[in-house]
Scaffold this motif. Structure first.
Motif, PDB file in Angstrom:
ATOM      1  N   TRP A 306       0.809  -1.222   0.000  1.00 55.91           N
ATOM      2  CA  TRP A 306       0.000   0.000   0.000  1.00 55.91           C
ATOM      3  C   TRP A 306       0.839   1.267   0.000  1.00 55.91           C
ATOM      4  O   TRP A 306       0.593   2.188  -0.775  1.00 55.91           O
ATOM      5  N   PHE A 307       1.834   1.324   0.897  1.00 55.39           N
ATOM      6  CA  PHE A 307       2.551   2.574   1.127  1.00 55.39           C
ATOM      7  C   PHE A 307       3.990   2.582   0.607  1.00 55.39           C
ATOM      8  O   PHE A 307       4.600   3.650   0.520  1.00 55.39           O
ATOM      9  N   GLY A 308       4.542   1.406   0.305  1.00 61.21           N
ATOM     10  CA  GLY A 308       5.919   1.365  -0.127  1.00 61.21           C
ATOM     11  C   GLY A 308       6.856   1.855   0.960  1.00 61.21           C
ATOM     12  O   GLY A 308       6.529   1.880   2.151  1.00 61.21           O
ATOM     13  N   GLN A 309       8.015   2.292   0.572  1.00 65.88           N
ATOM     14  CA  GLN A 309       9.017   2.833   1.500  1.00 65.88           C
ATOM     15  C   GLN A 309      10.118   3.468   0.660  1.00 65.88           C
ATOM     16  O   GLN A 309      10.687   2.825  -0.215  1.00 65.88           O
ATOM     17  N   ALA A 310      10.403   4.712   0.931  1.00 64.58           N
ATOM     18  CA  ALA A 310      11.459   5.401   0.181  1.00 64.58           C
ATOM     19  C   ALA A 310      12.822   5.040   0.750  1.00 64.58           C
ATOM     20  O   ALA A 310      12.929   4.528   1.864  1.00 64.58           O
ATOM     21  N   GLN A 311      13.860   5.305  -0.023  1.00 70.51           N
ATOM     22  CA  GLN A 311      15.201   5.081   0.481  1.00 70.51           C
ATOM     23  C   GLN A 311      16.118   6.196   0.008  1.00 70.51           C
ATOM     24  O   GLN A 311      16.011   6.696  -1.114  1.00 70.51           O
ATOM     25  N   SER A 312      17.020   6.589   0.914  1.00 70.52           N
ATOM     26  CA  SER A 312      17.955   7.664   0.599  1.00 70.52           C
ATOM     27  C   SER A 312      19.054   7.143  -0.316  1.00 70.52           C
ATOM     28  O   SER A 312      19.510   6.012  -0.166  1.00 70.52           O
ATOM     29  N   PRO A 313      19.501   7.963  -1.272  1.00 69.34           N
ATOM     30  CA  PRO A 313      20.666   7.568  -2.070  1.00 69.34           C
ATOM     31  C   PRO A 313      21.853   7.331  -1.151  1.00 69.34           C
ATOM     32  O   PRO A 313      22.064   8.068  -0.188  1.00 69.34           O
ATOM     33  N   GLY A 314      22.616   6.300  -1.431  1.00 74.65           N
ATOM     34  CA  GLY A 314      23.717   5.950  -0.541  1.00 74.65           C
ATOM     35  C   GLY A 314      25.057   5.864  -1.238  1.00 74.65           C
ATOM     36  O   GLY A 314      25.294   6.504  -2.266  1.00 74.65           O
ATOM     37  N   TRP A 315      25.915   5.019  -0.669  1.00 73.84           N
ATOM     38  CA  TRP A 315      27.281   4.878  -1.177  1.00 73.84           C
ATOM     39  C   TRP A 315      27.304   4.434  -2.630  1.00 73.84           C
ATOM     40  O   TRP A 315      28.128   4.937  -3.418  1.00 73.84           O
ATOM     41  N   ALA A 316      26.424   3.526  -3.012  1.00 74.30           N
ATOM     42  CA  ALA A 316      26.440   2.997  -4.380  1.00 74.30           C
ATOM     43  C   ALA A 316      26.265   4.109  -5.404  1.00 74.30           C
ATOM     44  O   ALA A 316      26.976   4.175  -6.413  1.00 74.30           O
ATOM     45  N   GLU A 317      25.310   4.999  -5.136  1.00 70.12           N
ATOM     46  CA  GLU A 317      25.062   6.093  -6.071  1.00 70.12           C
ATOM     47  C   GLU A 317      26.267   7.037  -6.142  1.00 70.12           C
ATOM     48  O   GLU A 317      26.664   7.478  -7.220  1.00 70.12           O
ATOM     49  N   SER A 318      26.853   7.328  -4.980  1.00 63.26           N
ATOM     50  CA  SER A 318      27.998   8.240  -4.973  1.00 63.26           C
ATOM     51  C   SER A 318      29.227   7.617  -5.620  1.00 63.26           C
ATOM     52  O   SER A 318      30.056   8.316  -6.206  1.00 63.26           O
ATOM     53  N   ALA A 319      29.341   6.286  -5.523  1.00 64.78           N
ATOM     54  CA  ALA A 319      30.482   5.589  -6.117  1.00 64.78           C
ATOM     55  C   ALA A 319      30.240   5.229  -7.580  1.00 64.78           C
ATOM     56  O   ALA A 319      31.151   4.754  -8.271  1.00 64.78           O
ATOM     57  N   GLY A 320      29.007   5.463  -8.064  1.00 65.61           N
ATOM     58  CA  GLY A 320      28.693   5.191  -9.459  1.00 65.61           C
ATOM     59  C   GLY A 320      28.630   3.721  -9.806  1.00 65.61           C
ATOM     60  O   GLY A 320      28.977   3.323 -10.916  1.00 65.61           O
ATOM     61  N   ILE A 321      28.142   2.895  -8.858  1.00 64.41           N
ATOM     62  CA  ILE A 321      28.071   1.459  -9.144  1.00 64.41           C
ATOM     63  C   ILE A 321      26.653   0.916  -8.953  1.00 64.41           C
ATOM     64  O   ILE A 321      26.480  -0.232  -8.561  1.00 64.41           O
ATOM     65  N   SER A 322      25.667   1.728  -9.227  1.00 59.81           N
ATOM     66  CA  SER A 322      24.284   1.249  -9.104  1.00 59.81           C
ATOM     67  C   SER A 322      23.980   0.245 -10.213  1.00 59.81           C
ATOM     68  O   SER A 322      24.349   0.453 -11.375  1.00 59.81           O
ATOM     69  N   PRO A 323      23.300  -0.855  -9.894  1.00 58.35           N
ATOM     70  CA  PRO A 323      22.990  -1.866 -10.909  1.00 58.35           C
ATOM     71  C   PRO A 323      21.900  -1.403 -11.862  1.00 58.35           C
ATOM     72  O   PRO A 323      21.116  -0.498 -11.545  1.00 58.35           O
ATOM     73  N   ALA A 324      21.856  -2.024 -13.023  1.00 59.37           N
ATOM     74  CA  ALA A 324      20.771  -1.737 -13.966  1.00 59.37           C
ATOM     75  C   ALA A 324      19.465  -2.270 -13.384  1.00 59.37           C
ATOM     76  O   ALA A 324      19.419  -3.411 -12.925  1.00 59.37           O
ATOM     77  N   PRO A 325      18.390  -1.470 -13.368  1.00 59.53           N
ATOM     78  CA  PRO A 325      17.115  -1.941 -12.815  1.00 59.53           C
ATOM     79  C   PRO A 325      16.626  -3.184 -13.559  1.00 59.53           C
ATOM     80  O   PRO A 325      16.629  -3.228 -14.786  1.00 59.53           O
ATOM     81  N   ALA A 326      16.225  -4.196 -12.797  1.00 60.70           N
ATOM     82  CA  ALA A 326      15.763  -5.442 -13.415  1.00 60.70           C
ATOM     83  C   ALA A 326      14.474  -5.946 -12.796  1.00 60.70           C
ATOM     84  O   ALA A 326      13.937  -6.962 -13.226  1.00 60.70           O
ATOM     85  N   VAL A 327      13.951  -5.237 -11.791  1.00 61.74           N
ATOM     86  CA  VAL A 327      12.825  -5.780 -11.028  1.00 61.74           C
ATOM     87  C   VAL A 327      11.550  -5.850 -11.853  1.00 61.74           C
ATOM     88  O   VAL A 327      10.745  -6.776 -11.682  1.00 61.74           O
ATOM     89  N   ARG A 328      11.338  -4.917 -12.773  1.00 57.71           N
ATOM     90  CA  ARG A 328      10.106  -4.975 -13.579  1.00 57.71           C
ATOM     91  C   ARG A 328      10.064  -6.269 -14.387  1.00 57.71           C
ATOM     92  O   ARG A 328       9.035  -6.960 -14.434  1.00 57.71           O
ATOM     93  N   GLY A 329      11.171  -6.621 -15.002  1.00 61.71           N
ATOM     94  CA  GLY A 329      11.225  -7.854 -15.767  1.00 61.71           C
ATOM     95  C   GLY A 329      11.048  -9.086 -14.901  1.00 61.71           C
ATOM     96  O   GLY A 329      10.406 -10.060 -15.307  1.00 61.71           O
ATOM     97  N   VAL A 330      11.619  -9.071 -13.696  1.00 57.50           N
ATOM     98  CA  VAL A 330      11.467 -10.191 -12.765  1.00 57.50           C
ATOM     99  C   VAL A 330      10.003 -10.387 -12.400  1.00 57.50           C
ATOM    100  O   VAL A 330       9.484 -11.517 -12.386  1.00 57.50           O
ATOM    101  N   LEU A 331       9.311  -9.300 -12.116  1.00 54.35           N
ATOM    102  CA  LEU A 331       7.895  -9.390 -11.747  1.00 54.35           C
ATOM    103  C   LEU A 331       7.047  -9.865 -12.921  1.00 54.35           C
ATOM    104  O   LEU A 331       6.104 -10.651 -12.742  1.00 54.35           O
ATOM    105  N   GLU A 332       7.362  -9.409 -14.109  1.00 55.59           N
ATOM    106  CA  GLU A 332       6.604  -9.849 -15.296  1.00 55.59           C
ATOM    107  C   GLU A 332       6.822 -11.336 -15.559  1.00 55.59           C
ATOM    108  O   GLU A 332       5.883 -12.055 -15.931  1.00 55.59           O
ATOM    109  N   ARG A 333       8.064 -11.818 -15.329  1.00 55.04           N
ATOM    110  CA  ARG A 333       8.326 -13.252 -15.503  1.00 55.04           C
ATOM    111  C   ARG A 333       7.615 -14.067 -14.431  1.00 55.04           C
ATOM    112  O   ARG A 333       7.163 -15.192 -14.692  1.00 55.04           O
ATOM    113  N   ALA A 334       7.505 -13.520 -13.241  1.00 53.94           N
ATOM    114  CA  ALA A 334       6.771 -14.214 -12.181  1.00 53.94           C
ATOM    115  C   ALA A 334       5.294 -14.336 -12.549  1.00 53.94           C
ATOM    116  O   ALA A 334       4.668 -15.377 -12.291  1.00 53.94           O
TER     117      ALA A 334
END
Length: 344
Positions: A306-334
């Motif tokens: 219902w409400f989700g949960q936000a998250q603050s940008p962290g070390w990964a974003e500052s270090a430039g190593i964020s992964p490519a988003p894949a969750v939409r495809g995972v949910l569609e395959r499920a």
């Protein structure tokens, strides 16, 4: 414990504990796809009744000082490893307190850390959970915790005992096995999904039903994430050449609560009044507390839906190593996998 080795050497040598589990197996697959030398290790079973990080640290130190069987076997298994990943533990959000839960999620990480230090491991990556921060609206990489269930309390204790042990003085300069404090990294995984994971298939079932709903307006960010991105992020964290903070958060993959249900169920979710959602959740948690928190897990899943949960940008974003988003495809395959099962 049995150690299995596989793969062609590609620089670092890795060892993954809990390699047959949902997260551990994905990390092993990611490492092997990249050509790393990977050892796998079944995690020992420990029991613990301590309720504080201090007492758990004492137990772990006692195991190391007395050359306990678990500590010795881990230290021997870690010999020659550059990076150890602890993906072991009990993922039982709906269960109550137990010595097995505390042992797996709190005491074992401490013993693993001390064994890694003694074996001279360059970096230990410990998998924790963002659930340790409880119901707060924005999760981050801070050390403040507000666990709300037996499972999240056990994971919070695991984080705390590692912080306590890391804060102690390292071995004297020149002593074999000395490990800098930055060598222990805790990764807080968020709400990780996989196309064949029972939790994800249950989400797909709800998302495809009339129960699929969000608190209006339905644009809240959600920490729902993919196993693909988590495995990639763990490997990047383990091999990072610079200093890594002692606590890092799995990066956000960009979906809102409505996006998640639409991808998993193929339909637009119902938008419910926010006040009504809060009322239902308050009543549900009250009843669950009367039942010994037995319903906390499923109620928390509804709250995130219902409400989700936000998250603050962290070390990964500052270090430039964020992964490519894949969750939409995972949910569609499920959703596709669930539909195929229904036709069988």
């Amino acid at each position: 414990m049995t150690v299995n080795s596989s793969g062609n050497s590609s620089g670092l040598r890795w060892l993954v504990l809990g390699s047959t589990g949902f997260v551990g197996s994905a990390i092993v697959a990611e490492l092997r796809d990249r050509g790393f030398d990977v050892d796998t290790l079944s995690a020992p079973r420990l029991l613990a009744t301590a309720e504080t990080a201090g007492l758990l640290a004492e137990e772990a130190r006692a195991a190391a000082a007395s050359a306990g069987a678990t500590f010795v076997s881990l230290r021997q298994a870690f010999a020659g490893a550059d990076v150890v990943v602890n993906a072991a533990g009990l993922a039982t959000p709906g269960d109550g307190e137990s010595p097995a839960l505390t042992g797996a999620n709190a005491l074992l990480p401490a013993v693993i850390a001390l064994a890694a230090r003694a074996a001279g491991v360059r970096r230990l990556v410990h998998l924790s959970s963002a659930s340790v921060q409880g119901h707060r609206r924005v999760i981050d990489e801070g050390s403040d915790r507000a666990p709300f269930s037996a499972y999240s309390r056990s994971k919070a204790l695991g984080e705390e005992v590692l912080e306590l042990l890391a804060g102690e003085s390292a071995a004297p300069a020149g002593e074999t096995g000395a490990l800098p404090e930055t060598g222990w990294v805790t990764v807080r995984a968020t709400s990780v999904q996989g196309p064949n994971r029972p939790t994800t298939l249950s989400l797909a079932k709800v998302a495809a039903s009339p129960l699929a709903s969000v608190a209006a307006p339905g644009t809240a960010p959600t920490p729902v994430s993919s196993i693909n991105a988590l495995a990639w992020f763990v490997v990047e964290t383990g091999q990072h050449q610079g200093v890594v903070p002692a606590l890092v958060l799995q990066p956000w993959e960009g979906l809102s609560v409505s996006d998640v249900l639409a991808a998993a169920g193929g339909r637009t979710p119902l938008r419910l009044p926010e006040w009504m959602c809060h009322t239902v959740l308050s009543g549900g948690y009250f009843v669950s507390r009367l039942l010994g928190e037995r319903l906390h897990g499923p109620i928390r899943r509804v709250e995130l839906m219902w409400f989700g949960q936000a998250q603050s940008p962290g070390w990964a974003e500052s270090a430039g190593i964020s992964p490519a988003p894949a969750v939409r495809g995972v949910l569609e395959r499920a959703q596709t996998a669930r539909s195929a099962r229904q036709k069988v």
